[in-house]
Design a protein around this motif. Structure first.
Motif, PDB file in Angstrom:
ATOM      1  N   GLY A 265      50.973  21.748  -0.187  1.00 28.02           N
ATOM      2  CA  GLY A 265      51.170  21.386   1.217  1.00 28.02           C
ATOM      3  C   GLY A 265      52.406  20.546   1.462  1.00 28.02           C
ATOM      4  O   GLY A 265      53.261  20.365   0.586  1.00 28.02           O
TER       5      GLY A 265
ATOM      6  N   THR B 191      43.488  18.583  -4.814  1.00 35.20           N
ATOM      7  CA  THR B 191      44.717  19.175  -4.268  1.00 35.20           C
ATOM      8  C   THR B 191      45.169  18.505  -2.973  1.00 35.20           C
ATOM      9  O   THR B 191      46.040  19.043  -2.287  1.00 35.20           O
ATOM     10  CB  THR B 191      44.490  20.675  -3.974  1.00 35.20           C
ATOM     11  OG1 THR B 191      43.417  20.789  -3.028  1.00 35.20           O
ATOM     12  CG2 THR B 191      44.120  21.455  -5.220  1.00 35.20           C
ATOM     13  N   GLY B 192      44.568  17.357  -2.642  1.00 37.23           N
ATOM     14  CA  GLY B 192      44.843  16.786  -1.315  1.00 37.23           C
ATOM     15  C   GLY B 192      45.692  15.535  -1.328  1.00 37.23           C
ATOM     16  O   GLY B 192      45.781  14.847  -0.300  1.00 37.23           O
TER      17      GLY B 192
ATOM     18  N   GLU C 211      46.885  13.414   1.959  1.00 32.60           N
ATOM     19  CA  GLU C 211      46.895  12.228   1.097  1.00 32.60           C
ATOM     20  C   GLU C 211      45.485  11.681   0.885  1.00 32.60           C
ATOM     21  O   GLU C 211      45.209  10.505   1.116  1.00 32.60           O
ATOM     22  CB  GLU C 211      47.809  11.153   1.678  1.00 32.60           C
ATOM     23  CG  GLU C 211      49.266  11.579   1.667  1.00 32.60           C
ATOM     24  CD  GLU C 211      50.171  10.444   2.055  1.00 32.60           C
ATOM     25  OE1 GLU C 211      50.392   9.576   1.202  1.00 32.60           O
ATOM     26  OE2 GLU C 211      50.615  10.430   3.210  1.00 32.60           O
TER      27      GLU C 211
ATOM     28  N   ASN D 176      49.307  18.140   3.598  1.00 32.93           N
ATOM     29  CA  ASN D 176      48.752  17.345   2.503  1.00 32.93           C
ATOM     30  C   ASN D 176      48.256  16.033   3.123  1.00 32.93           C
ATOM     31  O   ASN D 176      49.060  15.212   3.569  1.00 32.93           O
ATOM     32  CB  ASN D 176      49.834  17.095   1.456  1.00 32.93           C
ATOM     33  CG  ASN D 176      49.293  16.391   0.233  1.00 32.93           C
ATOM     34  OD1 ASN D 176      48.541  15.421   0.350  1.00 32.93           O
ATOM     35  ND2 ASN D 176      49.656  16.863  -0.939  1.00 32.93           N
TER      36      ASN D 176
ATOM     37  N   GLU E 203      53.368  26.372   2.666  1.00 36.39           N
ATOM     38  CA  GLU E 203      53.274  25.122   1.892  1.00 36.39           C
ATOM     39  C   GLU E 203      54.600  24.399   1.691  1.00 36.39           C
ATOM     40  O   GLU E 203      54.647  23.399   0.981  1.00 36.39           O
ATOM     41  CB  GLU E 203      52.640  25.426   0.529  1.00 36.39           C
ATOM     42  CG  GLU E 203      51.280  26.084   0.646  1.00 36.39           C
ATOM     43  CD  GLU E 203      50.292  25.580  -0.369  1.00 36.39           C
ATOM     44  OE1 GLU E 203      50.469  24.471  -0.904  1.00 36.39           O
ATOM     45  OE2 GLU E 203      49.323  26.312  -0.626  1.00 36.39           O
TER      46      GLU E 203
END
Ligand SMILES: Cc1ncc(COP(=O)(O)O)c(C=O)c1O
Length: 434
Positions: free
Chosen positions: A179, A171-172, A159, A157, A131
């Protein structure tokens, strides 16, 4: 192996909630309350439904241990072919102890310590989901010191602000700690290339938990799969794409996530990339397969408000308090002449935040009645605590006509295990001694 037709867990038969041949009232009587009850057949059906939907591609269902790490559940899922998504040495220990092969395990988490990386490498983990830049460097150093090669995937990640019911379970997107951004992802793969102690094995994304639509998965997967051709061109021989977990279950009247619909949306992408598909479901497998039984201690009216005070609270089930989560609550035995009131169902803990439901229409129970709190198989016991020096409850697993105690209720002595009073004279400190 069945396709896992989903039936209603804990149906009401002749006015009584049941788990297979058992009445829940009988289980409460026999094992005491508060009590977690899981129905194995429901867990298995969900596992089969999940894996069946993705049968067209090579895939690994890495069950997310954090949702419910009970050894018996892990053991059975491992027997069915599941791997494990783990986030700590404790989860590594649990999953191994339950017999899940380490080559089916993925090690996730933003804060892996050196010790965790070392033990994971030693155990032969399938992949570390990395991560950050710092973590990749640390993984390289640890693997080099061991003369080993560490397999990894970069958690990207994407977004995407996923449509979950609470901000804590998204969490994205970039405001969260998870991430690395796409550009940095490319840099990290490039940095690892040619380092003899690192092996880029896959690519990873996880956008949140309790997602009920396929679309956000499509978006997230598109984003990471779009990175694959360039990574391959630059020399990485990636083997898998991990799309994480988060597959939602109905807690109230929300529509169910149909797992075949999700498969239909994402499988073409996976096939086009020619990658093995890894998924990390937790809640989907175990969420609906559990109930929490709790006994009513008191019913009181304060001003215009009704409070039903039960023997289980935020120490047993923190989701209502922590995520403002809804859990259906029902009497295990339907009263003859129901009298519905709008009530708060609250626990015995000294916090106003200690509730299982607020402003809920409920058949007004009487002291001694048992209530069932539904859909607590995931993040129920797993998030239970000893707050207010309460003993964590027992866990019962129904398998056919057997009710196994798969975790005993903690004892009073368990509560002080490992504690010492340094100036206490030897021989003192027994139960009740002064
Ligand atoms: C990386 C990762 N994978 C899988 C999961 C499991 O999520 P769920 O239980 O919603 O499937 C989580 C949960 O937070 C997670 O952080």
């Amino acid at each position: 192996m069945g396709t896992g037709v989903l039936t209603v867990p804990f149906p009401r038969v002749d006015g009584e909630l049941c788990a297979g041949p058992f009445r829940l009232s009988e289980l409460a009587e026999r094992f005491g309350t508060p009590l977690y009850v899981y129905h194995l057949e429901q867990i298995e059906a969900r596992y089969h439904a999940f894996t069946h939907a993705f049968r067209e591609v090579d895939h690994l269902v890495a069950y997310s241990v954090k949702a419910n790490g009970n050894l018996a559940i892990l053991h059975r899922l491992g027997q069915l072919g599941a791997g494990a998504d783990i986030v700590s040495l404790g989860e590594l220990y649990r999953a191994r102890r339950a017999g899940i092969p380490t080559e089916r395990m993925l090690y996730a988490g933003v804060g892996k310590t050196e010790e965790e990386l070392r033990e994971g490498i030693e155990a032969g983990i399938y992949s570390f989901n990395v991560e950050s830049r710092g973590e990749l460097k640390r993984l390289d150093a640890v693997a080099a010191s061991m003369g080993a090669v560490a397999p990894f995937a970069i958690r990207v990640n994407p977004e995407i602000v996923s449509p979950t019911p609470h901000e804590y379970t998204r969490t994205g997107h970039a405001e969260t700690k998870f991430g690395v951004m796409v550009d940095e992802g490319f840099e990290l793969y490039a940095w690892a290339r040619g380092r003899p102690h690192l092996r880029a094995r896959g690519i990873d994304v996880h956008i949140g938990s309790q997602i009920l639509e396929p679309r956000p998965y499509f978006d997230a997967l598109s984003r990471v799969i779009a990175m694959v051709p360039r990574l391959r061109e630059e020399g990485d021989e990636l083997e898998f794409v991990d799309i994480g977990g988060g597959y939602g279950v109905p807690y109230d009247a929300e529509p169910r996530l149909v797992i075949e619909d999700l498969a239909n949306v994402i499988l073409p992408l996976v096939k086009s990339a020619g990658l093995r598909l890894v998924m990390e479901p937790g809640r989907f497998i175990v969420g609906e397969a559990g109930v929490l039984l709790t006994r009513v201690e008191y019913v009181k009216r304060l001003g215009t408000k009704w409070f039903v005070i039960v023997d289980g609270g935020m120490s047993e089930l923190i989701r209502p308090s922590h995520y403002d989560a809804y859990h259906a609550i029902e009497p295990v035995v339907m009263p003859g002449a129901p009298h519905i009131e709008v009530v708060d169902v609250v626990g015995p803990i000294c916090e106003s935040g200690d509730f299982l439901a607020r402003a809920r229409p409920l058949e007004l129970p009487e002291p001694g009645d048992v209530l069932a709190v539904r859909t607590v198989g995931a993040y129920g016991f797993a998030m239970a605590s000893n707050y207010n020096a309460r003993r964590r409850p027992a866990e019962i697993l129904i398998e056919g006509d057997q009710a196994h105690v798969v975790r005993e209720r903690e004892t009073i002595e368990d509560l002080v295990r490992g504690e010492t009073i340094p100036w206490e004279k030897p021989g003192k400190g027994g139960r009740g001694e002064r």
